[in-house]
Design a protein around this motif. Structure first.
Motif, short mmCIF file in Angstrom:
data_model
loop_
_atom_site.label_atom_id
_atom_site.label_comp_id
_atom_site.label_asym_id
_atom_site.label_seq_id
_atom_site.Cartn_x
_atom_site.Cartn_y
_atom_site.Cartn_z
N ASN B 456 -10.92 -8.29 -1.67
CA ASN B 456 -10.51 -7.58 -0.46
C ASN B 456 -10.73 -8.42 0.79
N LEU B 457 -10.85 -9.71 0.61
CA LEU B 457 -11.20 -10.60 1.72
C LEU B 457 -10.26 -10.44 2.91
N GLU B 458 -8.96 -10.40 2.64
CA GLU B 458 -8.00 -10.36 3.74
C GLU B 458 -8.20 -9.10 4.57
N ALA B 459 -8.29 -7.97 3.90
CA ALA B 459 -8.46 -6.70 4.63
C ALA B 459 -9.78 -6.68 5.39
N GLU B 460 -10.84 -7.20 4.79
CA GLU B 460 -12.15 -7.15 5.44
C GLU B 460 -12.19 -8.07 6.65
N THR B 461 -11.60 -9.25 6.54
CA THR B 461 -11.61 -10.15 7.69
C THR B 461 -10.83 -9.56 8.85
N GLU B 462 -9.87 -8.73 8.57
CA GLU B 462 -9.08 -8.12 9.64
C GLU B 462 -9.83 -7.04 10.41
N ARG B 505 -17.28 -3.12 15.19
CA ARG B 505 -16.67 -3.27 13.86
C ARG B 505 -17.75 -3.21 12.76
N PRO B 506 -17.34 -2.91 11.57
CA PRO B 506 -18.29 -3.06 10.46
C PRO B 506 -18.72 -4.51 10.30
N VAL B 507 -19.85 -4.72 9.67
CA VAL B 507 -20.32 -6.07 9.38
C VAL B 507 -20.24 -6.31 7.88
N ARG B 508 -19.62 -7.39 7.49
CA ARG B 508 -19.54 -7.74 6.07
C ARG B 508 -20.31 -9.04 5.88
N VAL B 509 -21.41 -8.94 5.15
CA VAL B 509 -22.36 -10.04 5.05
C VAL B 509 -22.04 -10.88 3.81
N LEU B 510 -22.37 -12.15 3.87
CA LEU B 510 -22.26 -12.97 2.67
C LEU B 510 -23.30 -14.08 2.72
N CYS B 511 -23.59 -14.65 1.57
CA CYS B 511 -24.40 -15.87 1.48
C CYS B 511 -23.86 -16.66 0.30
N PHE B 529 -26.22 -0.57 11.39
CA PHE B 529 -24.88 -1.15 11.21
C PHE B 529 -24.16 -0.52 10.01
N ASP B 530 -22.83 -0.53 10.08
CA ASP B 530 -21.99 -0.28 8.91
C ASP B 530 -21.89 -1.61 8.17
N SER B 531 -22.70 -1.78 7.14
CA SER B 531 -22.84 -3.08 6.51
C SER B 531 -22.49 -3.02 5.03
N ALA B 532 -22.03 -4.14 4.52
CA ALA B 532 -21.86 -4.32 3.07
C ALA B 532 -22.07 -5.79 2.76
N THR B 533 -22.50 -6.07 1.52
CA THR B 533 -22.83 -7.44 1.13
C THR B 533 -21.84 -7.93 0.07
N LEU B 534 -21.42 -9.18 0.20
CA LEU B 534 -20.38 -9.72 -0.68
C LEU B 534 -20.90 -9.90 -2.11
N SER B 535 -20.25 -9.25 -3.04
CA SER B 535 -20.64 -9.36 -4.45
C SER B 535 -20.47 -10.80 -4.93
#
Lengths: 579, 579
Positions: B456-462, B505-511, B529-535
């Protein structure tokens, strides 16, 4: 909310880290008696051996990293010397003196310390333990100076230490009071592991204890209970561990045999006090008996669980009793086990069957295929899996992990038939060793296979005809005295001969690993014989006899006097690898 | 009692051998169309590669050995060309003509044959299949003459054939109609496997098909649907298999899509007729859909089971539907799977979670530790395990076998937390990858972890701020366009900065692999925050993007222009390896 955790290694640090992830605002203080937290205690022998070169590799986390990453307040060289549960306070001793720290919740993870048997001279400076990073550094240094070492104790860590020292070029002797090495293993499996130590060049003395250590100039002298003496430039004490709980027991934490008693969520008898890890006692899943389980995996998981309980996570589920799954590398060999062993089953009077197999780790026709020994215990009434052990050079860890999963899931031996494991020639068999165990075990439950066991060899040879169904070459290479050799491919044609030889006695069949003798057993049953087939065949028989095997077995001369082969059939060619 | 078995390889021969063990007096006739019985069909690619040198190693049993050992009447070059179930008779064609053989019980194990797509020129003598010993011998001979090869089909056997040919020095191209190799794998996992093929020097063309094969003097020309042409001195057809059931369907055996429909005991619609193996259809354990499962393990076990049923063994239990556990070696890499994949779950509209991990195969501080990719699907409602996949250079087969056992046993994702696996640094982790999967998955069920996925990268980056919590060096080595870099150890101090950048905006975290971003996610949740972490972190993101990754990600120059590292923290040092 202030959470205080006593002990900053496996279980304690797991609790601290999980606590932070559950509560960003809690104050979390970790008090560690030693200079290091979160170090790789299971890695210490591999630092001694030199396989892990850098001591820093053993330090998984420093207090500074833990502060930055998890906002933990980690205090090393802080020893807890008292607990007042009524005021929710611990007394902490540091180089600067003693102070009090209050808590809302307390997690005790003090771990265990080396058990010190009552041996005169044990305080010699040449006696070392292997419990901490500093121990490992010191042992490695000493190993560079010494040429001989004695390891007291042939448990998992003792043998890892012995291998590490032999890899550093020392002449190593292991002394074990029990009649076998690795007491959690059944004796035949331990004998196979012993052979691996022998290949490493390690000398093992079982059934003896050290009675005194006498200092010498270059080496100490270790006196043994059998009257012998061993020279030792280095002595590693590895005679088990005991929970480091004296302070807490004194101050009201309920212990049994020194281990803190906890429930499935890690709660102690005191409100607000939890405990985890090597200092606690867990119930044996089979017998209910409470005993310490000094294993890193359960400790880490318990740490996580108590944090869940402390912070009221609704889904926190009691931790099931550990199965005691354990594994050790011994040179080219791996020995591993899960669940109950023979001794536990006998002591608990649990009616069970035991099966032994010697399957190859992957397809027998693929290069490098070699058998390993696999033993499975299951309940005689309902087939429930009780325990498993394996020893060999490849494929051992995988099968024990699969079987540990099956034991945890409550599967029966018959369920193993249809476990869909990944098969391709470099990885497994179309009938994986685990599937084979299921087939053989279900055959036993169904009465299709009737086993006899090498441990009853003496009784069986007295009352039965031993029928050896290997080919003549194999028979010549070592067989049970008085046994009759009829290769299984000739059995149908020679049943009359077996009938005459048995003369009314039962027939106990064997072959190399139990496959051909199983086929022969079915032929004999159809022929009306009282028959049983040797579990695990000659391989298991040799493992059971151990060092006595070569003296007991009859060898025929390998030259002209040899019986001409009645068949050129070999194990590999003849038998489909399935029960 | 006369038992006739049609087909003498995996399932058929298992049925024959088990039948003899259950009944010494039965007449057991095995009719095999080809010249060999009981050969190692899964070993054929390794004979082609030369790893298995001797063709005889592929012949597990000969008819003579089976006669001697099991008193079986095995007849090769006997093709069954008709079945009359009313008179219990099969019609058999041999070199001498056609004759009838009566039976009391009949087991159909005719196997499958290579599917032959409708491609003009497919009858070229350069086109080979890899199904029999003779195929393998011919392919090895041809490989010595050819310098180029095209493999049609990137399934398990196609890729094994490709590796075998590249090991023999050929220039190999694999052509696959599907958009990915190994269609049973999820796309990101298949991309990781693709990288292994690339390291082997194998060229892969996905999303195209062969449209024609045109003969040439030294090589044929393979025309592709994208207009390209490939030169091929050797063409291996590996576009799947179809059940070899035409004769039996014509004569009244009920089939669906060519596969014989059987019940859990292997019974067909006709009384006295059983069927096993690649020719039969099994129910998908999840969806109930019937499909052929061309796997050796289930076939062997089914053979054993039908013998139990034929001979009335009371304990004979229906065989559970195969999980489709499969594994393939691709050079230095192993790819394996069990249970349902993403596609199956989507098509069946089963609400599920997917987690991705990149754990090391054993203790991270032990020499040689390297991550592998692990993906687990589980039910969103009750956590029941649905499927798992893994790709990597070590530890893959063990974890897939453990997870296959867990799926078979009906365990939930949370149950994996407390599976007691064997831990010692050379074998596993105190928190094994399987335990870690349980912890992460249970966190997802409990709402402690909220994941977002690279697909869902494209939608999340938007719509969201992408927050990259790796250190500056890692960030510079490739990051998502527009992402903000705040190393996780600085996050608590820089929350305001994140707040401003997010701007509601929501925050989508990654490492790198999902561990640090999970810690950051917990900090962000505590901060409102409205947060989620990248699987699975950047590792899974790169695997999902596949060949597009390097073009998509932003790389900063590795020289003077580089952003000074804000932290020297690395993944390894900072984070306890636990969710």
């Amino acid at each position: 909310m202030r959470l205080v955790i006593v002990g900053g290694v496996a279980g304690g640090m797991s609790a601290a880290a999980r606590a932070r992830r559950l509560d960003e605002s809690a104050e979390i203080i970790v008090l560690e008696k030693g200079p290091w937290v979160s170090f790789a205690n299971c890695g210490l022998p591999y630092f001694v051996s030199g396989e892990i070169e850098d001591r820093n590799a053993l330090i998984v986390q420093t207090p500074g990293q833990l502060r930055a990453s998890l906002n933990l307040d980690v205090r090393t060289n802080h020893e807890v010397v008292g607990l007042d549960a009524s005021t929710r306070t611990v007394h902490v001793r540091t180089a600067e003196g003693t102070r009090e720290i209050g808590y809302d919740a307390l997690v005790l993870a003090p771990g265990a310390e080396a058990r010190r048997p009552d041996i005169p001279g044990l305080d010699s400076s040449r006696v070392r333990t292997l419990r901490t990073v500093d121990d490992a550094v010191a042992l490695r240094d000493e190993a560079n100076r010494a040429t001989t070492a004695v390891v007291l104790g042939a448990g998992f860590i003792g043998l890892e230490a012995a291998e590490a020292l032999v890899r550093r070029g020392l002449d190593v002797t292991v002394v074990e009071l029990a009649p076998q090495i690795l007491p959690p293993l059944d004796a035949p499996m331990a004998n196979l592991a012993l052979a691996a130590l022998s290949r490493l060049g390690i000398t093992v003395r079982t059934g003896v204890s050290a009675t005194a250590i006498r200092p010498g100039t270059d080496e100490d002298s270790v006196a043994l209970s059998d009257g012998n003496e061993l020279r030792a430039g280095l002595i590693v004490l590895s005679a088990g561990v005991q929970p480091a709980t004296a302070v807490f027991e004194r101050d009201g934490v309920y212990c049994e045999h020194g281990a803190i008693l906890v429930d499935g969520r890690g709660r102690t008898n005191l409100p607000g006090v939890w405990a985890v890890g090597d200092a606690t006692a867990a119930s044996d899943p089979l017998t209910g008996a409470r005993r310490p389980v000094a294993l890193a995996g359960p400790a880490n998981r318990a740490g996580r669980l108590v944090a869940d309980d402390i912070f009221g996570l609704p889904a926190a589920r009691p931790q099931p009793a550990p199965l005691g799954t354990a594994i050790v590398r011994l040179g080219d060999t791996t020995a591993a086990m899960t669940g109950a062993n023979k001794r536990t089953l006998m002591e608990a009077a649990i009616d069970h069957h035991t099966i032994d197999l010697h399957p190859t780790q992957y397809a027998g026709y693929f290069p490098g295929a070699v058998p390993f020994a696999l033993r499975v215990h299951f309940a005689a009434n309902d087939g429930r899996l009780l325990g498993a052990q394996a020893v060999g050079t490849d494929g051992v860890d995988k099968r024990i992990d699969v079987l540990a999963t099956a034991v945890r899931a409550g599967l029966t031996i018959g369920d193993l038939i249809d476990v869909d494991l990944a098969y391709s020639p470099p990885y497994g068999n179309a009938k994986d060793p685990v599937n084979l165990a299921g087939m053989l075990g279900q055959n036993v439950l169904d009465g299709i296979t009737r086993l006899w066991h090498a441990e009853n060899l003496e009784a069986e040879t007295e009352r039965a005809l031993i029928l050896d169904t290997r080919n003549a070459d194999e028979f010549a290479s070592g067989h049970v005295p008085g046994s009759l050799n009829v290769p299984h491919t000739e059995l149908r044609a020679r049943l009359d001969e077996v009938h005459r030889a048995a003369a009314g006695r039962p027939v106990r069949v064997l072959c190399a690993s139990g496959m051909r003798s199983y086929l022969a057993h079915r032929v004999l049953v159809a022929g009306g014989f009282d028959s049983a087939t040797l579990s695990g065949g000659m391989r298991s028989l040799r493992a059971t006899l151990g060092e006595q095997a070569s003296a007991y077995l009859v060898h025929l001369p390998p030259d002209g006097a040899r019986i001409p082969p009645a068949s050129t059939t070999t194990e590999r060619q003849t038998v489909r690898s399935e029960p």
